[in-house]
Design a protein around this motif. Structure first.
Motif, PDB file in Angstrom:
ATOM      1  N   UNK A  43      31.586  46.418  39.158  1.00 18.14           N
ATOM      2  CA  UNK A  43      30.572  47.656  39.028  1.00 18.14           C
ATOM      3  C   UNK A  43      29.392  47.170  39.483  1.00 18.14           C
ATOM      4  N   UNK A  44      28.671  46.131  39.217  1.00 18.54           N
ATOM      5  CA  UNK A  44      27.335  45.753  39.558  1.00 18.54           C
ATOM      6  C   UNK A  44      27.071  45.589  41.022  1.00 18.54           C
ATOM      7  N   UNK A  45      28.470  45.195  41.772  1.00 24.13           N
ATOM      8  CA  UNK A  45      27.875  45.125  43.272  1.00 24.13           C
ATOM      9  C   UNK A  45      28.945  46.105  43.884  1.00 24.13           C
ATOM     10  N   UNK A  46      29.652  47.059  43.365  1.00 24.68           N
ATOM     11  CA  UNK A  46      30.136  48.050  43.754  1.00 24.68           C
ATOM     12  C   UNK A  46      31.509  47.692  44.625  1.00 24.68           C
ATOM     13  N   UNK A  47      32.250  46.903  44.230  1.00 23.26           N
ATOM     14  CA  UNK A  47      33.105  46.087  45.152  1.00 23.26           C
ATOM     15  C   UNK A  47      34.349  45.961  44.252  1.00 23.26           C
ATOM     16  N   UNK A  80      40.371  33.543  47.319  1.00 20.79           N
ATOM     17  CA  UNK A  80      39.912  34.043  48.699  1.00 20.79           C
ATOM     18  C   UNK A  80      38.498  34.424  48.620  1.00 20.79           C
ATOM     19  N   UNK A  81      37.770  34.044  49.477  1.00 22.14           N
ATOM     20  CA  UNK A  81      36.367  34.271  49.842  1.00 22.14           C
ATOM     21  C   UNK A  81      36.123  35.861  49.705  1.00 22.14           C
ATOM     22  N   UNK A  82      35.103  36.212  48.697  1.00 22.99           N
ATOM     23  CA  UNK A  82      34.891  37.850  48.846  1.00 22.99           C
ATOM     24  C   UNK A  82      33.943  38.098  49.751  1.00 22.99           C
ATOM     25  N   UNK A  83      34.182  38.992  50.989  1.00 21.72           N
ATOM     26  CA  UNK A  83      33.268  39.430  52.044  1.00 21.72           C
ATOM     27  C   UNK A  83      32.113  40.210  51.375  1.00 21.72           C
ATOM     28  N   UNK A  84      30.906  40.153  52.218  1.00 22.79           N
ATOM     29  CA  UNK A  84      29.741  40.798  52.043  1.00 22.79           C
ATOM     30  C   UNK A  84      30.276  42.408  52.457  1.00 22.79           C
ATOM     31  N   UNK A  85      29.887  43.198  51.886  1.00 19.97           N
ATOM     32  CA  UNK A  85      30.009  44.556  52.032  1.00 19.97           C
ATOM     33  C   UNK A  85      28.749  45.381  51.402  1.00 19.97           C
ATOM     34  N   UNK A 137      24.826  41.648  45.025  1.00 10.91           N
ATOM     35  CA  UNK A 137      25.610  41.798  46.195  1.00 10.91           C
ATOM     36  C   UNK A 137      25.276  40.789  47.068  1.00 10.91           C
ATOM     37  N   UNK A 138      23.930  40.611  47.538  1.00 11.50           N
ATOM     38  CA  UNK A 138      23.789  39.646  48.580  1.00 11.50           C
ATOM     39  C   UNK A 138      24.108  38.341  48.655  1.00 11.50           C
ATOM     40  N   UNK A 139      24.356  37.850  47.532  1.00 14.47           N
ATOM     41  CA  UNK A 139      25.065  36.511  47.213  1.00 14.47           C
ATOM     42  C   UNK A 139      26.193  36.443  48.026  1.00 14.47           C
ATOM     43  N   UNK A 140      27.064  37.478  48.388  1.00 14.57           N
ATOM     44  CA  UNK A 140      28.443  37.349  49.159  1.00 14.57           C
ATOM     45  C   UNK A 140      28.011  37.135  50.598  1.00 14.57           C
ATOM     46  N   UNK A 141      26.683  37.457  50.965  1.00 19.04           N
ATOM     47  CA  UNK A 141      26.359  37.281  52.373  1.00 19.04           C
ATOM     48  C   UNK A 141      25.891  35.950  52.525  1.00 19.04           C
ATOM     49  N   UNK A 142      25.186  35.218  51.616  1.00 17.80           N
ATOM     50  CA  UNK A 142      24.832  33.639  51.814  1.00 17.80           C
ATOM     51  C   UNK A 142      25.709  32.797  51.260  1.00 17.80           C
TER      52      UNK A 142
END
Length: 457
Positions: A314-318, A327-332, A341-346
């Motif tokens: 819920x913190x990241x909305x995913x 499985x690697x969690x993709x950025x959304x 949330x931006x941690x999934x981008x980098x």
């Protein structure tokens, strides 16, 4: 002069706050969160430990993103049920003299006038020991409770927050002069009419006209806490906040975050010492290192990393349940907490790795050791990063607070890094060693009303 560590207890009016699953531990008392004496006992404990404050988290809405339902949230009490934190303050203030209270309130579901009135009233009742942790929300479930479908766009929420505070500032700082109250029974003048002024605000989000109902309180404006980490959030925090709450897994990350805050403060024309920076931490301690390690292993048997994942979702909305363990969690892009949330981008992050990070069900840096070892670790962390203090999360309650006070505080005091008594004055005076009011160049002071706006025309 060696910097002394500032310290808040970090808690919430619920059973499961940050370190999820530990409500099942036989010695844990958090199920009693709906009893006032649970909180008054905690307040007295924290004052015994000379804590600067009790920082009380809150959310509007529920964590229903994980598995697209509430099953884990309800079973593991992931901040559900949770009660209004402001209801606790008067009771705790009545049994303490110095402990401050930082209360989280989401302004997205409030009106400036009524919220300003509640905080000003509490500032009076606590004799100036109240602070406001300003949040704008991140849960779509909250929007649905208010008849809306989804959150407003992230940066727009901060635009609204800016205006909300500007209206509150007018109430707190400018409607009543310091000497408006006379209490003159002979002259039959309780309040001098010429020293009470109308607020007139006509903005994009809010309209307000009239006199504030609460006379000037010990601090006028409560101590302002904020945790914005996005660009919009950082601009908001470094404009308004006096205390900024940040996260970070490593010293390097926290140090970079502190440097970013410094840069933003400079742009705002504010000095670094006008803001105190806190990091959330979890501590497991005992008389010896071995006892602390044994206690940690015991706690692990009751913790719920999956509940931590439900909170994280819920913190990241995913919905993180949709991904396999490795499985690697993709950025959304979402409207939830951007700094997480931006941690999934980098970074390449899997659900398995997140669960490993949530050993006690929570995601804050974890310190384990004897009191002496913890003290050294905290001093090193503070000195290397440039922060000012910590928000200490609970594990097994109230045991973890007692452990920290009994084992860590004396070691910090012995090294001259923690106070041995409280200073006099309001929460702002204690934290900043200054006057009880905000400094003259703070935005709150920039809305002085014209004399023509006095109540008596």
């Amino acid at each position: 002069m060696t910097k002394q560590i500032l310290l808040n207890a970090f808690d919430m009016n619920c059973a499961g706050h940050i370190n999820h699953g530990l409500w099942t531990h036989p010695r844990d008392q958090s199920y009693r969160f709906n009893e006032l004496n649970y909180w008054t006992d905690l307040a007295k404990t924290l004052e015994r430990g000379l804590f600067d404050g009790l920082f009380i988290a809150d959310i509007i809405g529920v964590y229903d993103v994980y598995q697209n339902n509430l099953d884990v949230t309800l079973k593991e009490s992931v901040q559900l049920p949770s009660h209004d934190p402001m209801t606790l303050i008067s009771g705790m203030a009545a049994v303490t003299t110095h402990l401050g209270f930082g209360v989280t309130v989401n302004l997205s579901y409030e009106q400036p006038y009524t919220l300003a009135r509640r905080f000003a009233s509490l500032d009076h009742l606590t004799q100036g020991r109240i602070g406001w942790n300003i949040v704008t929300g991140y849960l779509d479930s909250a929007e649905r409770l208010f008849g809306r479908k989804t959150l407003a766009e992230h940066d727009l929420r901060y635009e609204q927050a800016n205006e909300f505070l500007n209206v509150c500032y007018q109430y707190w700082e400018h409607s009543w002069q310091d000497d408006a109250l006379r209490h003159d029974k002979t002259a039959r003048i309780f309040t001098e009419p010429s020293k009470v002024h109308e607020v007139q605000h006509h903005g994009q989000f809010y309209q307000s006209q009239g006199v504030f109902q609460v006379s000037s309180s010990p601090q006028r404006t409560p101590v302002l806490f904020q945790a914005g980490a996005s660009n919009a959030g950082m601009n908001f925090a470094t404009t308004h906040a006096e205390c900024i709450f940040i996260g970070g897994d490593t010293i390097a990350q926290v140090k970079q975050h502190v440097e970013n805050i410094q840069q933003h403060l400079t742009k705002q024309g504010r000095a670094r010492d006008e803001v105190k920076i806190f990091v959330g931490i979890t501590v497991v301690t005992a008389e010896t290192e071995q006892q602390a390690q044994d206690k940690f292993k015991e706690y692990q048997r009751y913790a719920s990393p999956e509940a931590g994942l439900a909170h994280y979702s819920s913190s990241v909305g995913i919905n993180l349940a949709q991904y396999d363990e490795h499985e690697t969690i993709p950025y959304k892009k979402t409207n939830s907490i951007q700094s997480i949330n931006k941690k999934f981008k980098s970074q390449s992050i899997t659900p398995h790795q997140l669960k490993q990070q949530h050993q006690l069900g929570g995601r804050y840096p974890l310190f384990i050791g004897s009191g002496q070892q913890i003290a050294q670790q905290l001093i090193h962390f503070l000195d290397e990063t440039g922060i000012d203090g910590f928000n200490l999360t609970r594990t097994v309650t109230p045991e973890s607070y007692h452990d920290f006070i009994d084992w860590v505080i004396p070691e910090l005091q012995q090294q001259g890094r923690y106070k041995t008594r409280y200073d006099a004055g309001t929460l702002r005076q204690k934290i900043f060693k200054q006057e009880p009011y905000l400094p003259a160049h703070h935005p709150a002071k920039q809305h002085a009303l014209k004399k023509s706006d006095s109540y008596i025309k």
